[in-house]
Write a protein that holds these residues in place. Structure first.
Motif, PDB file in Angstrom:
ATOM      1  N   ALA A   4      52.480 -14.849   0.134  1.00 16.13           N
ATOM      2  CA  ALA A   4      52.699 -15.409   1.471  1.00 16.13           C
ATOM      3  C   ALA A   4      51.809 -16.611   1.726  1.00 16.13           C
ATOM      4  O   ALA A   4      52.172 -17.519   2.472  1.00 16.13           O
ATOM      5  CB  ALA A   4      52.449 -14.328   2.524  1.00 16.13           C
ATOM      6  N   ARG A   5      50.656 -16.617   1.132  1.00 21.89           N
ATOM      7  CA  ARG A   5      49.699 -17.720   1.299  1.00 21.89           C
ATOM      8  C   ARG A   5      49.328 -18.285  -0.067  1.00 21.89           C
ATOM      9  O   ARG A   5      49.371 -17.573  -1.062  1.00 21.89           O
ATOM     10  CB  ARG A   5      48.410 -17.218   1.966  1.00 21.89           C
ATOM     11  N   PRO A   6      48.913 -19.549  -0.126  1.00 25.85           N
ATOM     12  CA  PRO A   6      48.342 -20.055  -1.380  1.00 25.85           C
ATOM     13  C   PRO A   6      47.075 -19.276  -1.724  1.00 25.85           C
ATOM     14  O   PRO A   6      46.367 -18.804  -0.835  1.00 25.85           O
ATOM     15  CB  PRO A   6      48.006 -21.519  -1.051  1.00 25.85           C
ATOM     16  N   LEU A   7      46.802 -19.150  -3.005  1.00 26.47           N
ATOM     17  CA  LEU A   7      45.617 -18.437  -3.451  1.00 26.47           C
ATOM     18  C   LEU A   7      44.715 -19.397  -4.209  1.00 26.47           C
ATOM     19  O   LEU A   7      45.152 -20.069  -5.148  1.00 26.47           O
ATOM     20  CB  LEU A   7      45.993 -17.264  -4.361  1.00 26.47           C
ATOM     21  N   SER A   8      43.455 -19.435  -3.822  1.00 20.20           N
ATOM     22  CA  SER A   8      42.470 -20.304  -4.471  1.00 20.20           C
ATOM     23  C   SER A   8      41.426 -19.467  -5.184  1.00 20.20           C
ATOM     24  O   SER A   8      40.853 -18.549  -4.591  1.00 20.20           O
ATOM     25  CB  SER A   8      41.772 -21.196  -3.433  1.00 20.20           C
ATOM     26  N   LEU A   9      41.185 -19.796  -6.438  1.00 19.08           N
ATOM     27  CA  LEU A   9      40.100 -19.191  -7.219  1.00 19.08           C
ATOM     28  C   LEU A   9      38.955 -20.186  -7.276  1.00 19.08           C
ATOM     29  O   LEU A   9      39.139 -21.331  -7.713  1.00 19.08           O
ATOM     30  CB  LEU A   9      40.574 -18.853  -8.639  1.00 19.08           C
ATOM     31  N   ILE A  10      37.775 -19.759  -6.852  1.00 17.32           N
ATOM     32  CA  ILE A  10      36.612 -20.645  -6.778  1.00 17.32           C
ATOM     33  C   ILE A  10      35.492 -20.046  -7.612  1.00 17.32           C
ATOM     34  O   ILE A  10      35.020 -18.939  -7.328  1.00 17.32           O
ATOM     35  CB  ILE A  10      36.146 -20.823  -5.320  1.00 17.32           C
ATOM     36  N   THR A  11      35.049 -20.771  -8.629  1.00 15.87           N
ATOM     37  CA  THR A  11      33.913 -20.308  -9.420  1.00 15.87           C
ATOM     38  C   THR A  11      32.628 -20.873  -8.831  1.00 15.87           C
ATOM     39  O   THR A  11      32.630 -21.916  -8.179  1.00 15.87           O
ATOM     40  CB  THR A  11      34.036 -20.728 -10.895  1.00 15.87           C
ATOM     41  N   GLY A  12      31.534 -20.160  -9.054  1.00 16.02           N
ATOM     42  CA  GLY A  12      30.270 -20.579  -8.447  1.00 16.02           C
ATOM     43  C   GLY A  12      30.354 -20.596  -6.939  1.00 16.02           C
ATOM     44  O   GLY A  12      29.821 -21.490  -6.276  1.00 16.02           O
ATOM     45  N   VAL A  33      39.842 -16.057  -4.044  1.00  7.78           N
ATOM     46  CA  VAL A  33      39.133 -15.193  -4.985  1.00  7.78           C
ATOM     47  C   VAL A  33      37.801 -15.865  -5.250  1.00  7.78           C
ATOM     48  O   VAL A  33      37.758 -17.028  -5.684  1.00  7.78           O
ATOM     49  CB  VAL A  33      39.905 -15.002  -6.301  1.00  7.78           C
ATOM     50  N   LEU A  34      36.738 -15.156  -4.983  1.00 10.19           N
ATOM     51  CA  LEU A  34      35.388 -15.699  -5.113  1.00 10.19           C
ATOM     52  C   LEU A  34      34.728 -15.087  -6.342  1.00 10.19           C
ATOM     53  O   LEU A  34      34.684 -13.863  -6.484  1.00 10.19           O
ATOM     54  CB  LEU A  34      34.557 -15.360  -3.874  1.00 10.19           C
ATOM     55  N   THR A  35      34.205 -15.942  -7.209  1.00 11.84           N
ATOM     56  CA  THR A  35      33.519 -15.411  -8.381  1.00 11.84           C
ATOM     57  C   THR A  35      32.206 -16.145  -8.610  1.00 11.84           C
ATOM     58  O   THR A  35      32.101 -17.353  -8.395  1.00 11.84           O
ATOM     59  CB  THR A  35      34.411 -15.479  -9.646  1.00 11.84           C
ATOM     60  N   ALA A  36      31.202 -15.392  -8.975  1.00  8.58           N
ATOM     61  CA  ALA A  36      29.863 -15.879  -9.312  1.00  8.58           C
ATOM     62  C   ALA A  36      29.097 -14.658  -9.797  1.00  8.58           C
ATOM     63  O   ALA A  36      29.665 -13.573  -9.972  1.00  8.58           O
ATOM     64  CB  ALA A  36      29.184 -16.534  -8.107  1.00  8.58           C
ATOM     65  N   ARG A  37      27.796 -14.815  -9.998  1.00 13.15           N
ATOM     66  CA  ARG A  37      26.993 -13.692 -10.505  1.00 13.15           C
ATOM     67  C   ARG A  37      26.423 -12.820  -9.396  1.00 13.15           C
ATOM     68  O   ARG A  37      26.082 -11.669  -9.633  1.00 13.15           O
ATOM     69  CB  ARG A  37      25.849 -14.220 -11.368  1.00 13.15           C
ATOM     70  N   ILE A  88      39.353 -24.019  -8.529  1.00  9.78           N
ATOM     71  CA  ILE A  88      38.188 -24.856  -8.277  1.00  9.78           C
ATOM     72  C   ILE A  88      37.127 -24.497  -9.323  1.00  9.78           C
ATOM     73  O   ILE A  88      36.434 -23.481  -9.212  1.00  9.78           O
ATOM     74  CB  ILE A  88      37.618 -24.649  -6.854  1.00  9.78           C
ATOM     75  N   ASN A  89      37.032 -25.306 -10.348  1.00  8.52           N
ATOM     76  CA  ASN A  89      36.028 -25.105 -11.399  1.00  8.52           C
ATOM     77  C   ASN A  89      34.717 -25.737 -10.932  1.00  8.52           C
ATOM     78  O   ASN A  89      34.461 -26.917 -11.163  1.00  8.52           O
ATOM     79  CB  ASN A  89      36.493 -25.760 -12.699  1.00  8.52           C
ATOM     80  N   ASN A  90      33.903 -24.936 -10.279  1.00  8.11           N
ATOM     81  CA  ASN A  90      32.700 -25.453  -9.638  1.00  8.11           C
ATOM     82  C   ASN A  90      31.407 -24.933 -10.256  1.00  8.11           C
ATOM     83  O   ASN A  90      30.363 -25.572 -10.138  1.00  8.11           O
ATOM     84  CB  ASN A  90      32.719 -25.100  -8.144  1.00  8.11           C
ATOM     85  N   ALA A  91      31.441 -23.794 -10.918  1.00  4.18           N
ATOM     86  CA  ALA A  91      30.200 -23.178 -11.405  1.00  4.18           C
ATOM     87  C   ALA A  91      29.421 -24.144 -12.292  1.00  4.18           C
ATOM     88  O   ALA A  91      29.992 -24.810 -13.157  1.00  4.18           O
ATOM     89  CB  ALA A  91      30.515 -21.899 -12.179  1.00  4.18           C
ATOM     90  N   GLY A  92      28.124 -24.222 -12.064  1.00  3.79           N
ATOM     91  CA  GLY A  92      27.306 -25.103 -12.881  1.00  3.79           C
ATOM     92  C   GLY A  92      25.843 -25.045 -12.479  1.00  3.79           C
ATOM     93  O   GLY A  92      25.491 -24.504 -11.428  1.00  3.79           O
TER      94      GLY A  92
END
Length: 271
Positions: A4-12, A33-37, A88-92
Protein backbone atom coordinates in the motif's frame (compact mmCIF):
# COMPACT_ATOMS: atom_id res chain seq x y z
CA UNK A 1 2.43 -8.75 -3.43
CA UNK A 2 1.40 -5.11 -3.81
CA UNK A 3 2.35 -2.80 -0.98
CA UNK A 4 0.00 0.00 0.00
CA UNK A 5 2.92 2.32 0.67
CA UNK A 6 6.44 2.59 -0.76
CA UNK A 7 9.00 0.81 1.38
CA UNK A 8 12.42 2.30 2.11
CA UNK A 9 15.38 0.34 3.45
CA UNK A 10 17.90 2.58 5.20
CA UNK A 11 21.30 1.33 6.35
CA UNK A 12 23.14 3.12 9.12
CA UNK A 13 19.75 4.40 10.25
CA UNK A 14 20.49 4.83 13.95
CA UNK A 15 21.85 8.40 13.74
CA UNK A 16 22.95 11.26 11.49
CA UNK A 17 22.10 11.18 7.80
CA UNK A 18 20.49 7.75 8.10
CA UNK A 19 18.05 8.86 10.79
CA UNK A 20 17.33 12.02 8.80
CA UNK A 21 16.48 9.89 5.75
CA UNK A 22 14.12 7.81 7.90
CA UNK A 23 12.29 10.92 9.09
CA UNK A 24 12.09 12.47 5.62
CA UNK A 25 10.85 9.34 3.87
CA UNK A 26 8.35 8.52 6.64
CA UNK A 27 7.01 12.06 6.25
CA UNK A 28 6.45 11.24 2.56
CA UNK A 29 4.32 8.27 3.59
CA UNK A 30 6.91 5.52 3.21
CA UNK A 31 7.07 2.49 5.42
CA UNK A 32 10.65 1.98 6.50
CA UNK A 33 13.08 -0.79 7.36
CA UNK A 34 15.80 0.48 9.66
CA UNK A 35 19.08 -1.37 9.96
CA UNK A 36 22.26 -0.68 11.92
CA UNK A 37 24.13 -2.25 14.83
CA UNK A 38 22.45 -0.39 17.73
CA UNK A 39 19.07 -2.01 18.39
CA UNK A 40 18.07 0.38 21.17
CA UNK A 41 18.49 3.44 18.95
CA UNK A 42 16.68 1.79 16.06
CA UNK A 43 13.73 0.82 18.27
CA UNK A 44 13.50 4.37 19.65
CA UNK A 45 13.55 5.83 16.14
CA UNK A 46 11.01 3.31 14.86
CA UNK A 47 8.60 4.14 17.70
CA UNK A 48 8.97 7.85 16.97
CA UNK A 49 8.28 7.37 13.26
CA UNK A 50 5.19 5.24 13.92
CA UNK A 51 3.79 7.77 16.36
CA UNK A 52 4.55 10.84 14.25
CA UNK A 53 3.76 9.60 10.75
CA UNK A 54 1.50 6.57 11.21
CA UNK A 55 3.73 4.34 9.09
CA UNK A 56 5.11 0.85 9.62
CA UNK A 57 8.71 0.78 10.82
CA UNK A 58 10.61 -2.50 10.93
CA UNK A 59 13.88 -2.89 12.84
CA UNK A 60 16.44 -5.39 11.54
CA UNK A 61 19.64 -5.13 13.56
CA UNK A 62 22.62 -5.98 11.39
CA UNK A 63 26.37 -5.49 11.24
CA UNK A 64 27.34 -5.00 7.61
CA UNK A 65 30.97 -5.78 8.44
CA UNK A 66 29.98 -9.44 8.77
CA UNK A 67 30.59 -11.41 5.55
CA UNK A 68 27.03 -12.77 5.23
CA UNK A 69 25.20 -9.74 6.64
CA UNK A 70 23.55 -8.63 3.39
CA UNK A 71 22.34 -12.14 2.55
CA UNK A 72 20.82 -12.43 6.04
CA UNK A 73 19.22 -9.01 5.80
CA UNK A 74 17.60 -9.78 2.45
CA UNK A 75 16.39 -13.15 3.74
CA UNK A 76 14.71 -11.36 6.65
CA UNK A 77 12.99 -9.01 4.17
CA UNK A 78 11.74 -11.98 2.11
CA UNK A 79 10.44 -13.78 5.20
CA UNK A 80 8.36 -10.70 6.04
CA UNK A 81 7.13 -10.26 2.49
CA UNK A 82 8.77 -6.84 2.21
CA UNK A 83 9.65 -5.45 -1.22
CA UNK A 84 12.11 -2.56 -1.19
CA UNK A 85 11.25 0.43 -3.39
CA UNK A 86 13.87 2.85 -2.04
CA UNK A 87 17.33 1.68 -0.98
CA UNK A 88 19.40 4.17 1.00
CA UNK A 89 22.97 2.88 1.23
CA UNK A 90 24.11 5.16 4.03
CA UNK A 91 26.09 3.05 6.52
CA UNK A 92 29.66 4.22 6.86
CA UNK A 93 32.44 5.47 9.09
CA UNK A 94 36.08 6.49 8.94
CA UNK A 95 39.27 4.72 9.98
CA UNK A 96 41.76 7.36 11.16
CA UNK A 97 45.46 6.74 11.24
CA UNK A 98 48.21 5.81 8.82
CA UNK A 99 47.30 2.89 6.54
CA UNK A 100 49.98 0.46 7.76
CA UNK A 101 49.37 1.24 11.44
CA UNK A 102 45.88 -0.29 11.40
CA UNK A 103 45.47 -4.07 11.44
CA UNK A 104 44.19 -5.62 8.22
CA UNK A 105 40.90 -6.83 9.78
CA UNK A 106 40.10 -3.17 10.53
CA UNK A 107 40.50 -2.33 6.85
CA UNK A 108 38.65 -5.47 5.74
CA UNK A 109 35.62 -4.54 7.87
CA UNK A 110 35.71 -1.01 6.48
CA UNK A 111 35.75 -2.24 2.88
CA UNK A 112 32.83 -4.58 3.52
CA UNK A 113 30.71 -1.80 5.03
CA UNK A 114 31.63 0.98 2.59
CA UNK A 115 31.95 -0.95 -0.68
CA UNK A 116 30.93 -4.62 -0.61
CA UNK A 117 27.69 -4.34 1.39
CA UNK A 118 26.11 -1.45 -0.56
CA UNK A 119 27.10 -3.08 -3.85
CA UNK A 120 25.59 -6.41 -2.82
CA UNK A 121 22.41 -4.78 -1.53
CA UNK A 122 21.93 -3.05 -4.86
CA UNK A 123 22.57 -6.32 -6.69
CA UNK A 124 20.07 -8.25 -4.57
CA UNK A 125 17.30 -5.63 -4.66
CA UNK A 126 17.48 -3.98 -8.06
CA UNK A 127 16.04 -6.99 -9.90
CA UNK A 128 12.74 -6.59 -8.08
CA UNK A 129 12.72 -2.86 -8.76
CA UNK A 130 13.26 -3.50 -12.47
CA UNK A 131 10.45 -6.06 -12.57
CA UNK A 132 8.03 -3.68 -10.86
CA UNK A 133 9.14 -0.75 -13.04
CA UNK A 134 9.95 1.49 -10.10
CA UNK A 135 12.84 2.00 -7.71
CA UNK A 136 15.16 4.54 -6.19
CA UNK A 137 18.71 3.92 -4.92
CA UNK A 138 20.66 6.61 -3.10
CA UNK A 139 24.28 5.73 -2.42
CA UNK A 140 25.66 8.14 0.17
CA UNK A 141 29.11 8.99 -1.16
CA UNK A 142 31.00 12.19 -0.32
CA UNK A 143 32.64 15.30 -1.67
CA UNK A 144 35.81 13.40 -0.71
CA UNK A 145 35.21 11.18 -3.73
CA UNK A 146 35.69 14.17 -6.04
CA UNK A 147 38.88 15.66 -4.58
CA UNK A 148 42.37 14.24 -3.98
CA UNK A 149 42.75 11.71 -1.20
CA UNK A 150 44.26 12.77 2.10
CA UNK A 151 46.68 11.17 4.52
CA UNK A 152 45.42 9.21 7.55
CA UNK A 153 42.01 8.41 6.07
CA UNK A 154 43.56 6.31 3.35
CA UNK A 155 40.56 4.27 2.20
CA UNK A 156 37.78 6.80 2.75
CA UNK A 157 38.04 8.92 -0.40
CA UNK A 158 38.80 5.83 -2.47
CA UNK A 159 35.63 4.10 -1.26
CA UNK A 160 33.53 7.18 -2.01
CA UNK A 161 35.01 7.55 -5.50
CA UNK A 162 34.01 3.94 -6.12
CA UNK A 163 30.43 4.64 -5.03
CA UNK A 164 30.23 7.61 -7.41
CA UNK A 165 31.37 5.60 -10.44
CA UNK A 166 29.24 2.60 -9.46
CA UNK A 167 26.17 4.83 -9.15
CA UNK A 168 26.76 6.40 -12.56
CA UNK A 169 26.96 3.02 -14.28
CA UNK A 170 23.96 1.63 -12.38
CA UNK A 171 21.93 4.73 -13.28
CA UNK A 172 22.70 4.31 -16.98
CA UNK A 173 21.76 0.63 -16.92
CA UNK A 174 18.37 1.22 -15.32
CA UNK A 175 17.14 4.70 -16.21
CA UNK A 176 14.79 3.40 -18.94
CA UNK A 177 13.11 0.98 -16.51
CA UNK A 178 11.88 3.39 -13.86
CA UNK A 179 14.81 2.77 -11.52
CA UNK A 180 16.81 5.90 -10.68
CA UNK A 181 20.18 5.84 -8.93
CA UNK A 182 22.04 8.75 -7.35
CA UNK A 183 25.38 9.11 -5.60
CA UNK A 184 24.76 11.73 -2.92
CA UNK A 185 27.95 13.64 -2.12
CA UNK A 186 27.79 15.79 1.01
CA UNK A 187 30.68 17.66 2.50
CA UNK A 188 30.95 18.37 6.22
CA UNK A 189 27.66 17.32 7.81
CA UNK A 190 26.60 17.78 11.41
CA UNK A 191 26.39 14.23 12.74
CA UNK A 192 28.25 11.77 14.99
CA UNK A 193 30.80 10.92 12.29
CA UNK A 194 33.61 13.08 13.68
CA UNK A 195 32.92 12.02 17.26
CA UNK A 196 33.46 8.39 16.23
CA UNK A 197 36.72 9.20 14.45
CA UNK A 198 37.95 11.37 17.33
CA UNK A 199 38.29 14.53 15.21
CA UNK A 200 35.45 16.60 16.68
CA UNK A 201 37.71 19.23 18.29
CA UNK A 202 39.55 19.81 15.03
CA UNK A 203 36.36 19.86 12.99
CA UNK A 204 34.97 22.57 15.27
CA UNK A 205 37.64 24.89 13.86
CA UNK A 206 35.86 24.92 10.50
CA UNK A 207 33.69 27.99 9.75
CA UNK A 208 29.92 27.50 9.91
CA UNK A 209 29.52 28.04 6.16
CA UNK A 210 31.34 24.74 5.57
CA UNK A 211 28.68 22.73 7.40
CA UNK A 212 25.25 21.42 6.43
CA UNK A 213 22.61 19.80 8.58
CA UNK A 214 21.76 16.16 7.94
CA UNK A 215 18.22 17.25 7.11
CA UNK A 216 19.43 19.61 4.37
CA UNK A 217 21.66 16.90 2.88
CA UNK A 218 18.80 14.40 2.84
CA UNK A 219 16.35 16.79 1.19
CA UNK A 220 18.83 17.52 -1.56
CA UNK A 221 19.37 13.79 -2.03
CA UNK A 222 15.67 12.99 -2.35
CA UNK A 223 15.13 15.84 -4.79
CA UNK A 224 18.18 14.81 -6.85
CA UNK A 225 17.23 11.15 -7.24
CA UNK A 226 13.69 12.13 -8.20
CA UNK A 227 15.11 14.43 -10.89
CA UNK A 228 17.19 11.56 -12.21
CA UNK A 229 20.61 12.97 -11.27
CA UNK A 230 23.24 10.24 -11.17
CA UNK A 231 25.56 12.32 -8.97
CA UNK A 232 24.68 15.21 -6.70
CA UNK A 233 27.07 17.29 -4.59
CA UNK A 234 25.18 19.04 -1.82
CA UNK A 235 25.48 22.73 -0.99
CA UNK A 236 26.90 25.63 -3.00
CA UNK A 237 30.17 25.67 -1.06
CA UNK A 238 30.82 22.00 -1.79
CA UNK A 239 29.93 22.37 -5.46
CA UNK A 240 32.35 25.30 -5.68
CA UNK A 241 35.11 23.23 -4.05
CA UNK A 242 34.51 20.40 -6.50
CA UNK A 243 34.65 22.76 -9.47
CA UNK A 244 37.86 24.43 -8.29
CA UNK A 245 39.68 21.14 -7.75
CA UNK A 246 38.52 19.91 -11.17
CA UNK A 247 40.14 22.93 -12.84
CA UNK A 248 43.47 22.56 -11.03
CA UNK A 249 46.42 20.55 -12.32
CA UNK A 250 46.63 17.28 -10.39
CA UNK A 251 49.91 18.15 -8.67
CA UNK A 252 48.58 21.49 -7.39
CA UNK A 253 45.29 19.94 -6.29
CA UNK A 254 47.12 17.26 -4.31
CA UNK A 255 49.37 19.80 -2.59
CA UNK A 256 46.42 21.99 -1.65
CA UNK A 257 44.45 19.02 -0.35
CA UNK A 258 47.42 17.90 1.76
CA UNK A 259 47.97 21.38 3.19
CA UNK A 260 44.33 21.88 4.15
CA UNK A 261 43.82 18.38 5.55
CA UNK A 262 46.71 18.78 8.01
CA UNK A 263 44.73 21.52 9.74
CA UNK A 264 41.86 19.19 10.58
CA UNK A 265 43.35 15.82 11.49
CA UNK A 266 45.48 14.35 14.23
CA UNK A 267 49.14 14.89 13.43
CA UNK A 268 51.48 12.00 12.68
CA UNK A 269 55.17 12.82 12.94
CA UNK A 270 55.95 10.38 10.14
CA UNK A 271 53.85 12.16 7.50
Amino acid sequence: MTQARPLSLITGASAGIGAAFAHALAARGHNVVLTARRTDRLETLAAELRATHGIDATVLTNDLAEPHAVEQLCRALDERGLQVDWLINNAGYGVPGRFDENDWPVHADFLRVLITAPTELAWRLIGGMRQRGYGRIINVASLAGHVPGTAQHTLYAASKAYMIKFSQSLALENQALGVQVCALCPGFTRSEFHDVTGTRAMMNKLPDLMWQSAQAVVQEGIDAVERGEAVHVTGRVNRTIKALFKLMPDRLALKMSARQSKRYRAQDSST
